[in-house]
Design a protein around this motif. Structure first.
Motif, short mmCIF file in Angstrom:
data_model
loop_
_atom_site.label_atom_id
_atom_site.label_comp_id
_atom_site.label_asym_id
_atom_site.label_seq_id
_atom_site.Cartn_x
_atom_site.Cartn_y
_atom_site.Cartn_z
N THR A 1 0.73 4.14 -2.81
CA THR A 1 0.30 5.48 -2.44
C THR A 1 1.41 6.51 -2.63
N SER B 1 0.83 -1.21 0.00
CA SER B 1 0.00 0.00 0.00
C SER B 1 0.86 1.25 0.00
N GLU C 1 -3.16 3.77 6.95
CA GLU C 1 -2.97 5.17 6.59
C GLU C 1 -1.89 5.82 7.47
#
Length: 335
Positions: free
Chosen positions: A176, A172, A277
């Motif tokens: 990103t 991820s 995140e």
């Protein structure tokens, strides 16, 4: 005085309990005490003190084998407290109620144990674990970290470490941030199902290296090369791998759990995360703010040097052993 440092029977030589026991053995030998590391089995040598590295897997077995409780000290090492005890403390408390000497790594671990065993107030003490800061030290000024950025994850492959999840997290971050992070997973296979999850997650991902068990003498080089040392554990006592990496001046990004919070002050000695995140934000900070990252690396090394020296650890345990020996002698001599 003969001291047996007894680790769980399935512990590899690079496993946390074995590493801790061997480190303590060296410290005790320097103090003139005769210490020996041994995996638990039904025919242990005779010792004056049996030191169980894992209260559940070793402490209980020593008692079931008929070892005198006055000769046993247990160290709660991680999964025994935050896993086994947290699930069902009753049977463990009953079995270990005869033990007068129990050790935890952190004040928070002591609080957790006493929450379900308040009568143990005077039996449980805190001894922080240590790391050999001469073996695990920062790279010299001529060495540079790898590029593309290398993420290192160290520890046995088993469910509590969530190694397969680490692969998903780094993927991820790659997507990103648009950066070609490389991931190296170091450590022995401790659980077949988790190993299968790791194999599947790493499939068709050439940026993932699953290195298997790495000799401890080589681990310092990996920590020195790493841009980030990653910990994704669900449960930790106090991670040897993180302490070693911090001693090498590595930047830690770790899951926000009790054992990791003991070592990592978020934003000062490393970075903590709860969500994917937050992990991505930590990775971004590492690359976008190199001065902040370097400051955290320096602080991490200082944390180890100020609180986690092997000599302090060995002296604290030696005091317990001598108290035990004196108590046994007093009873035997009718004092």
């Amino acid at each position: 005085m003969k001291i047996g440092l007894i680790v769980p029977p399935d512990t590899p030589v690079t496993g946390g309990n074995f590493v801790s026991a061997e480190r303590l053995q060296r410290g005790l030998n320097h103090l003139g005490l005769n210490a020996h590391v041994e995996r638990f089995h039904p025919h242990l040598r005779d010792y004056d003190v049996y030191h169980a590295w894992n209260a559940v897997q070793v402490g209980q077995r020593l008692l079931h084998q008929g070892i005198d409780p006055e000769k046993i000290v247990v160290t709660w090492t991680g999964t025994d407290l935050w896993g086994d005890w947290a699930k069902d403390p009753g049977p463990i408390r009953h079995t270990l109620s005869s033990l007068r000497h129990q050790v935890v790594f952190t004040p928070n671990a002591r609080k957790r144990l006493l929450a379900d065993a308040p009568a143990w107030e005077h039996r449980v003490q805190v001894i922080p674990p240590s790391v050999d800061e001469t073996m695990f030290c920062p790279a010299d000024s001529s060495q540079t970290r790898d590029w593309p950025p290398l993420v290192v994850m160290a520890g046995g492959i088993r469910p509590v470490k969530r190694s397969a999840w680490a692969i998903d997290l780094v993927q991820s971050a790659r997507k990103t941030l648009g950066i070609d992070f490389q991931l190296a997973i170091l450590g022995p296979v401790r659980d077949g199902e988790e190993w299968e999850r790791v194999v599947q997650a790493a499939q068709d991902k050439p940026w993932v290296q699953v290195m298997g068990e790495v000799p401890k003498e080589q681990m310092g080089t990996w920590y020195q090369r790493a841009t980030i040392v990653l910990n994704t554990s669900r449960i930790e006592g106090v991670s040897n791998a993180l302490m070693e990496a911090m001693s090498c001046g590595a930047l830690i990004v770790a899951s926000n759990i009790h054992g990791n919070r003991y070592l990592i002050e978020d934003g000062k000695t490393g970075l903590l995360f709860d969500t994917p995140e937050e992990l991505i934000a930590a990775f971004r900070l590492t690359l976008d703010h190199p001065q902040e990252a370097d400051e955290m690396r320096k602080n991490a090394r200082l944390r180890i040097l100020s609180r986690h020296l092997p000599s302090h650890e060995a002296q604290a345990y030696a005091l317990i052993y001598r108290q035990m020996a004196w108590s046994l002698c007093s009873k035997g001599c009718g004092v």
